[in-house]
Design a protein around this motif. Structure first.
Motif, PDB file in Angstrom:
ATOM      1  N   ASN A   1       6.106  -2.454   1.588  1.00  0.00           N
ATOM      2  CA  ASN A   1       7.302  -2.070   1.445  1.00  0.00           C
ATOM      3  C   ASN A   1       7.997  -1.575   2.787  1.00  0.00           C
ATOM      4  N   ARG A   2       6.876  -1.807   3.608  1.00  0.00           N
ATOM      5  CA  ARG A   2       7.273  -0.766   5.253  1.00  0.00           C
ATOM      6  C   ARG A   2       8.073  -2.414   6.226  1.00  0.00           C
ATOM      7  N   ASN A   3       8.315  -3.480   4.821  1.00  0.00           N
ATOM      8  CA  ASN A   3       8.713  -4.309   5.960  1.00  0.00           C
ATOM      9  C   ASN A   3       8.892  -5.228   7.364  1.00  0.00           C
ATOM     10  N   THR A   4       6.900  -5.127   7.380  1.00  0.00           N
ATOM     11  CA  THR A   4       6.079  -5.672   9.311  1.00  0.00           C
ATOM     12  C   THR A   4       4.261  -6.283   7.613  1.00  0.00           C
ATOM     13  N   GLY A   5       4.185  -6.553   9.211  1.00  0.00           N
ATOM     14  CA  GLY A   5       2.498  -7.520   8.715  1.00  0.00           C
ATOM     15  C   GLY A   5       2.323  -7.612   9.820  1.00  0.00           C
ATOM     16  N   LEU A   6       0.858  -8.194  10.006  1.00  0.00           N
ATOM     17  CA  LEU A   6       0.130  -8.786  11.227  1.00  0.00           C
ATOM     18  C   LEU A   6      -0.343 -10.033  10.609  1.00  0.00           C
ATOM     19  N   TYR A   7      -0.480 -11.132  11.729  1.00  0.00           N
ATOM     20  CA  TYR A   7      -0.781 -12.547  11.824  1.00  0.00           C
ATOM     21  C   TYR A   7      -1.600 -12.246  13.057  1.00  0.00           C
ATOM     22  N   TYR A   8      -2.531 -13.200  12.495  1.00  0.00           N
ATOM     23  CA  TYR A   8      -3.778 -13.259  13.719  1.00  0.00           C
ATOM     24  C   TYR A   8      -3.351 -15.074  13.362  1.00  0.00           C
ATOM     25  N   ASP A   9      -3.665 -14.917  14.444  1.00  0.00           N
ATOM     26  CA  ASP A   9      -3.781 -17.213  14.510  1.00  0.00           C
ATOM     27  C   ASP A   9      -4.889 -17.605  15.307  1.00  0.00           C
ATOM     28  N   THR A  10      -5.723 -16.830  14.807  1.00  0.00           N
ATOM     29  CA  THR A  10      -7.559 -17.392  15.010  1.00  0.00           C
ATOM     30  C   THR A  10      -8.003 -16.830  15.928  1.00  0.00           C
ATOM     31  N   ARG A  11      -7.013 -16.119  17.540  1.00  0.00           N
ATOM     32  CA  ARG A  11      -7.411 -15.685  18.498  1.00  0.00           C
ATOM     33  C   ARG A  11      -7.293 -14.019  18.746  1.00  0.00           C
TER      34      ARG A  11
ATOM     35  N   PRO B   1       0.378  -1.318   0.253  1.00  0.00           N
ATOM     36  CA  PRO B   1      -0.339   0.163   0.355  1.00  0.00           C
ATOM     37  C   PRO B   1       0.623   1.307  -0.180  1.00  0.00           C
ATOM     38  N   ARG B   2       0.299   2.590  -0.499  1.00  0.00           N
ATOM     39  CA  ARG B   2       1.030   3.704  -0.705  1.00  0.00           C
ATOM     40  C   ARG B   2       1.567   4.269   0.918  1.00  0.00           C
ATOM     41  N   TYR B   3       0.165   4.017   1.281  1.00  0.00           N
ATOM     42  CA  TYR B   3      -0.207   4.556   2.963  1.00  0.00           C
ATOM     43  C   TYR B   3       0.320   3.108   4.045  1.00  0.00           C
ATOM     44  N   ASP B   4       0.251   2.791   5.169  1.00  0.00           N
ATOM     45  CA  ASP B   4       0.606   2.495   6.473  1.00  0.00           C
ATOM     46  C   ASP B   4      -0.836   2.205   6.763  1.00  0.00           C
ATOM     47  N   VAL B   5      -1.548   2.003   6.657  1.00  0.00           N
ATOM     48  CA  VAL B   5      -3.335   1.203   6.169  1.00  0.00           C
ATOM     49  C   VAL B   5      -3.243  -0.332   7.051  1.00  0.00           C
ATOM     50  N   LEU B   6      -2.600  -0.410   7.289  1.00  0.00           N
ATOM     51  CA  LEU B   6      -3.206  -2.310   7.749  1.00  0.00           C
ATOM     52  C   LEU B   6      -3.923  -2.038   8.809  1.00  0.00           C
ATOM     53  N   SER B   7      -3.502  -1.025   9.782  1.00  0.00           N
ATOM     54  CA  SER B   7      -4.383  -1.358  10.833  1.00  0.00           C
ATOM     55  C   SER B   7      -5.590  -0.561  10.739  1.00  0.00           C
ATOM     56  N   LEU B   8      -6.190   0.073   9.998  1.00  0.00           N
ATOM     57  CA  LEU B   8      -7.368   0.409   9.209  1.00  0.00           C
ATOM     58  C   LEU B   8      -7.940  -0.646   8.705  1.00  0.00           C
ATOM     59  N   ILE B   9      -7.673  -2.274   8.262  1.00  0.00           N
ATOM     60  CA  ILE B   9      -7.861  -3.588   7.703  1.00  0.00           C
ATOM     61  C   ILE B   9      -8.283  -4.479   8.724  1.00  0.00           C
ATOM     62  N   VAL B  10      -7.386  -4.096   9.744  1.00  0.00           N
ATOM     63  CA  VAL B  10      -7.185  -5.487   9.764  1.00  0.00           C
ATOM     64  C   VAL B  10      -8.667  -5.588  10.743  1.00  0.00           C
ATOM     65  N   SER B  11      -9.468  -5.385  11.325  1.00  0.00           N
ATOM     66  CA  SER B  11     -11.094  -5.818  11.980  1.00  0.00           C
ATOM     67  C   SER B  11     -11.773  -6.639  10.979  1.00  0.00           C
ATOM     68  N   HIS B  12     -11.705  -5.819   9.571  1.00  0.00           N
ATOM     69  CA  HIS B  12     -12.321  -6.248   7.885  1.00  0.00           C
ATOM     70  C   HIS B  12     -11.941  -7.586   8.334  1.00  0.00           C
ATOM     71  N   PHE B  13     -11.161  -7.848   8.395  1.00  0.00           N
ATOM     72  CA  PHE B  13     -10.438  -9.384   7.973  1.00  0.00           C
ATOM     73  C   PHE B  13     -10.414 -10.510   9.163  1.00  0.00           C
ATOM     74  N   GLN B  14      -9.902 -10.089  10.307  1.00  0.00           N
ATOM     75  CA  GLN B  14     -10.308 -10.700  11.448  1.00  0.00           C
ATOM     76  C   GLN B  14     -12.038 -11.198  11.602  1.00  0.00           C
ATOM     77  N   SER B  15     -13.284 -10.315  10.731  1.00  0.00           N
ATOM     78  CA  SER B  15     -14.004 -10.712  11.001  1.00  0.00           C
ATOM     79  C   SER B  15     -14.400 -11.706  10.558  1.00  0.00           C
ATOM     80  N   ARG B  16     -14.110 -11.145   8.735  1.00  0.00           N
ATOM     81  CA  ARG B  16     -14.311 -12.585   7.803  1.00  0.00           C
ATOM     82  C   ARG B  16     -13.545 -13.635   8.186  1.00  0.00           C
ATOM     83  N   TYR B  17     -12.729 -13.471   8.368  1.00  0.00           N
ATOM     84  CA  TYR B  17     -12.014 -15.167   8.536  1.00  0.00           C
ATOM     85  C   TYR B  17     -11.698 -14.964   9.455  1.00  0.00           C
ATOM     86  N   ALA B  18     -12.360 -15.432  10.280  1.00  0.00           N
ATOM     87  CA  ALA B  18     -12.478 -15.593  12.031  1.00  0.00           C
ATOM     88  C   ALA B  18     -11.948 -16.882  12.225  1.00  0.00           C
ATOM     89  N   GLY B  19     -12.215 -18.068  11.196  1.00  0.00           N
ATOM     90  CA  GLY B  19     -11.715 -19.362  11.594  1.00  0.00           C
ATOM     91  C   GLY B  19     -10.084 -19.412  11.205  1.00  0.00           C
TER      92      GLY B  19
END
Length: 255
Positions: free
Chosen positions: A175-185, A148-166
């Motif tokens: 671009n920023r060499n950082t990511g978010l890992y969701y382990d279902t919890r 992404p052009r901007y640092d927006v992972l924090s703005l989309i995380v709740s969407h994917f937590q809800s949609r792919y909860a299991g």
């Protein structure tokens, strides 16, 4: 000319605001330690981030600003644009100093610029929600590289937590060499080595890293995309408007 240097965090920026009012010193530039400094500087202050002081500034802003305006400020911060620090500093100062605040005064250049940047960041987040493509890895984690052009992972995380909860997943900003890992919890921040990052930027994981079914499903998706395309109606200009080219690298159907 007065310069503040700080640690490039949002709490650090709010600490700059606290220091400015406490010492009656208002900066012409707010820079990180690594930023190039102007040649002629009258005063320079290194601002230490203090959570208690930044919280006091934020609580003062909460009394002056609506939730929409607060979120706009945070979106501007996530833009990482060079103008961010001083733009937010001026905006905060105007709202603190003005009895009624200025958040709805769109005749003010700073207020208008805050709104413009916040809208661009929100649009980037919305496009990212649409264009994330997961690839199932051999260890059962669904992985999606993005740039992404901007640092927006924090703005989309709740969407994917809800949609792919299991299912466990990683959305990784190359671009920023950082990511978010969701382990279902819960969600935690992760990062990879520079060697792994170079491979991730290609957009396609090596076959040995994919699950046994992933390559098959990717091929099926490409065939479906191809079969539903009407060649006579291809409009590349319109396609790029709705699906910007900078996202194509990570879209299975475009590879």
């Amino acid at each position: 000319m007065i310069i503040f240097t700080y640690d490039k965090t949002f709490d650090g920026l709010l600490s700059c605001v606290f220091f400015a009012y406490e010492q009656k010193k208002f900066p012409d530039f707010i820079l990180s330690e690594s930023d190039q400094k102007p040649l002629f500087v009258d005063e320079q202050y290194r601002i230490i981030t203090e959570k208690e002081k930044s919280l006091r500034v934020w609580k003062a802003l909460e009394k002056k600003l609506s939730k929409i305006a607060q979120n706009m400020m945070l979106s501007v911060w996530l833009s990482e644009l060079p103008e961010t620090e001083m733009l937010l500093f001026r905006y905060i100062r105007k709202n603190i100093d003005h009895p009624e605040g200025v958040e709805m005064n769109f005749g003010d250049d700073d207020v208008l610029r805050i709104k413009e940047i916040a809208q661009k960041v929100a649009k980037e987040a919305e496009q990212l929600r649409q264009f994330v493509r997961f690839q199932e890895t051999a260890d059962g984690i669904y992985f999606a590289p993005v740039s992404p052009r901007y640092d927006v992972l924090s703005l989309i995380v709740s969407h994917f937590q809800s949609r792919y909860a299991g299912q466990p997943w990683i959305i990784y900003d190359t671009n920023r060499n950082t990511g978010l890992y969701y382990d279902t919890r819960s969600v935690v921040e992760v990062s990879f080595s520079q060697k792994d990052l170079s491979d991730l930027r290609l957009g396609v994981l090596d076959e040995e890293k994919l699950s046994s079914d992933e390559t098959f499903f990717q091929q099926m998706w490409k065939e479906y995309f191809k079969s539903t395309t009407i060649k006579e109606r291809i409009n590349l200009k319109l396609q790029r408007q709705h699906m910007p080219r900078r996202y194509w690298r990570y879209l299975t159907e475009m590879q």
